[in-house]
Design an enzyme around this catalytic site. Structure first.
Site, PDB file in Angstrom:
ATOM      1  N   GLU A   1      36.429  40.916  39.961  1.00  0.00           N
ATOM      2  CA  GLU A   1      35.557  39.872  39.270  1.00  0.00           C
ATOM      3  C   GLU A   1      34.358  39.496  40.154  1.00  0.00           C
ATOM      4  O   GLU A   1      33.271  39.351  39.887  1.00  0.00           O
ATOM      5  CB  GLU A   1      36.374  38.701  38.764  1.00  0.00           C
ATOM      6  CG  GLU A   1      37.367  38.806  37.696  1.00  0.00           C
ATOM      7  CD  GLU A   1      36.548  39.146  36.486  1.00  0.00           C
ATOM      8  OE1 GLU A   1      35.356  38.484  36.250  1.00  0.00           O
ATOM      9  OE2 GLU A   1      36.786  40.338  35.648  1.00  0.00           O
TER      10      GLU A   1
ATOM     11  N   CYS B   1      43.594  45.031  28.109  1.00  0.00           N
ATOM     12  CA  CYS B   1      44.062  44.083  29.313  1.00  0.00           C
ATOM     13  C   CYS B   1      45.771  44.251  29.326  1.00  0.00           C
ATOM     14  O   CYS B   1      46.307  43.953  28.223  1.00  0.00           O
ATOM     15  CB  CYS B   1      43.823  42.695  29.098  1.00  0.00           C
ATOM     16  SG  CYS B   1      44.486  41.394  30.050  1.00  0.00           S
TER      17      CYS B   1
ATOM     18  N   HIS C   1      41.684  45.979  35.603  1.00  0.00           N
ATOM     19  CA  HIS C   1      40.712  45.749  36.754  1.00  0.00           C
ATOM     20  C   HIS C   1      40.970  46.672  37.946  1.00  0.00           C
ATOM     21  O   HIS C   1      40.157  46.835  38.894  1.00  0.00           O
ATOM     22  CB  HIS C   1      40.933  44.345  37.438  1.00  0.00           C
ATOM     23  CG  HIS C   1      40.177  43.251  36.583  1.00  0.00           C
ATOM     24  ND1 HIS C   1      40.838  42.759  35.212  1.00  0.00           N
ATOM     25  CD2 HIS C   1      39.331  42.624  36.685  1.00  0.00           C
ATOM     26  CE1 HIS C   1      39.859  41.955  34.805  1.00  0.00           C
ATOM     27  NE2 HIS C   1      39.121  41.541  35.670  1.00  0.00           N
TER      28      HIS C   1
ATOM     29  N   ASP D   1      38.952  41.572  27.340  1.00  0.00           N
ATOM     30  CA  ASP D   1      39.737  41.634  28.616  1.00  0.00           C
ATOM     31  C   ASP D   1      39.617  40.205  29.343  1.00  0.00           C
ATOM     32  O   ASP D   1      38.846  39.614  28.752  1.00  0.00           O
ATOM     33  CB  ASP D   1      39.455  42.654  29.542  1.00  0.00           C
ATOM     34  CG  ASP D   1      40.094  42.832  30.982  1.00  0.00           C
ATOM     35  OD1 ASP D   1      41.312  42.548  31.187  1.00  0.00           O
ATOM     36  OD2 ASP D   1      39.542  42.637  31.919  1.00  0.00           O
ATOM     37  N   SER D   2      40.509  39.897  30.293  1.00  0.00           N
ATOM     38  CA  SER D   2      40.247  38.519  30.907  1.00  0.00           C
ATOM     39  C   SER D   2      38.919  38.676  31.725  1.00  0.00           C
ATOM     40  O   SER D   2      38.569  37.738  31.968  1.00  0.00           O
ATOM     41  CB  SER D   2      41.545  38.539  32.039  1.00  0.00           C
ATOM     42  OG  SER D   2      41.302  39.482  32.817  1.00  0.00           O
TER      43      SER D   2
ATOM     44  N   CYS E   1      46.992  47.451  35.709  1.00  0.00           N
ATOM     45  CA  CYS E   1      46.054  46.188  35.272  1.00  0.00           C
ATOM     46  C   CYS E   1      44.434  47.005  35.136  1.00  0.00           C
ATOM     47  O   CYS E   1      44.390  47.869  35.945  1.00  0.00           O
ATOM     48  CB  CYS E   1      45.900  45.108  36.108  1.00  0.00           C
ATOM     49  SG  CYS E   1      44.605  43.969  36.312  1.00  0.00           S
TER      50      CYS E   1
HETATM   51  N1  DGL Z   1      42.548  43.304  33.080  1.00  0.00           N
HETATM   52  C1  DGL Z   1      43.643  42.563  33.129  1.00  0.00           C
HETATM   53  C2  DGL Z   1      45.049  43.460  33.195  1.00  0.00           C
HETATM   54  O1  DGL Z   1      44.759  44.640  32.865  1.00  0.00           O
HETATM   55  C3  DGL Z   1      43.715  41.493  34.312  1.00  0.00           C
HETATM   56  C4  DGL Z   1      44.716  40.371  34.053  1.00  0.00           C
HETATM   57  C5  DGL Z   1      44.180  39.235  34.872  1.00  0.00           C
HETATM   58  O2  DGL Z   1      43.355  38.654  34.445  1.00  0.00           O
HETATM   59  O3  DGL Z   1      44.964  38.874  35.785  1.00  0.00           O
HETATM   60  O4  DGL Z   1      46.168  43.054  33.123  1.00  0.00           O
END
Ligand code: DGL
Length: 196
Positions: free
Chosen positions: A149, A71, A183, A8-9, A181
């Site tokens: 984050e 993600c 997050h 993931d990011s 998302c």
């Molecule tokens: N967890 C990512 C998602 O599901 C986050 C994306 C981001 O870093 O903006 O889209």
């Protein structure tokens, strides 16, 4: 048997990792959080594709024999390229529009998502496929990924940030929200407060 590589990011995909661990307790899991490059959602598509290729390459090079793109943004933007480039099975994640449409009584569903996902052709194909006669209100939520984050999941900053994007949806009569998302599920107790 090789490992399942998950990326993931940042930390958002840990919500997906937890479910994989629950379903597959015996598997070896390798997780990469690309936190140094988060958020993906405010970046150009080619940036997200490049980071996704780099992480997939790293995980496969470290012994992963399948990948989970935990993600929504990377799936919407890069999963086709990843599948062209790598021969291992690759599982992505997309906003849960289908079950939301099945559950709404008002016929109005809100999809909370990143700006990049909201712009992607893959996401719009998903909406066209599953929205039926429902009205779908897409709400990008810039700033939420940064909060998660930083570990800000509760308290005044989190409450203000959630209310900023959720309250207008509730005012429009939306009765089901999609957390589009990975997050956002870490902020979901706050979202539920604003819809109840
Ligand atoms: N967890 C990512 C998602 O599901 C986050 C994306 C981001 O870093 O903006 O889209």
């Amino acid at each position: 048997m090789g490992a399942i590589g998950v990326f993931d990011s940042g930390v958002g995909g840990l919500s997906v990792l937890r479910e994989i661990r629950r379903e597959l307790p015996q598997e070896t899991l390798r997780y990469v959080a690309d936190s140094a490059y988060a958020p993906y959602g405010d970046k150009p598509a080619d940036f997200v594709v490049r980071r996704s290729l780099a992480l997939a390459d790293f995980l496969i090079g470290s012994g992963a024999t399948s990948l989970v793109v935990a993600c929504n943004t990377a799936t919407a933007t890069a999963v086709d390229t990843l599948r062209e480039r790598f021969s291992v099975p690759i599982v992505g994640i997309e906003p849960a529009v289908k079950p939301a449409v099945e559950h709404t009584l008002a016929g109005r569903v809100g999809v909370l998502t990143t700006s990049r996902t909201a712009l992607s052709a893959r996401f719009h194909r998903l909406l066209d496929r599953f929205k039926g006669s429902c009205q779908i209100v897409v709400q990008p939520c810039p700033g939420w990924v940064e909060l998660v984050e930083r570990g800000v999941l509760d308290g005044p900053d989190a409450i203000v940030a959630v209310a900023q994007y959720v309250s207008p949806l509730v005012a429009q009569g939306v009765d089901v929200l999609v957390l589009g998302c990975t997050h956002y599920s870490f902020l979901s107790p706050r979202s539920e407060e604003h819809t109840s």
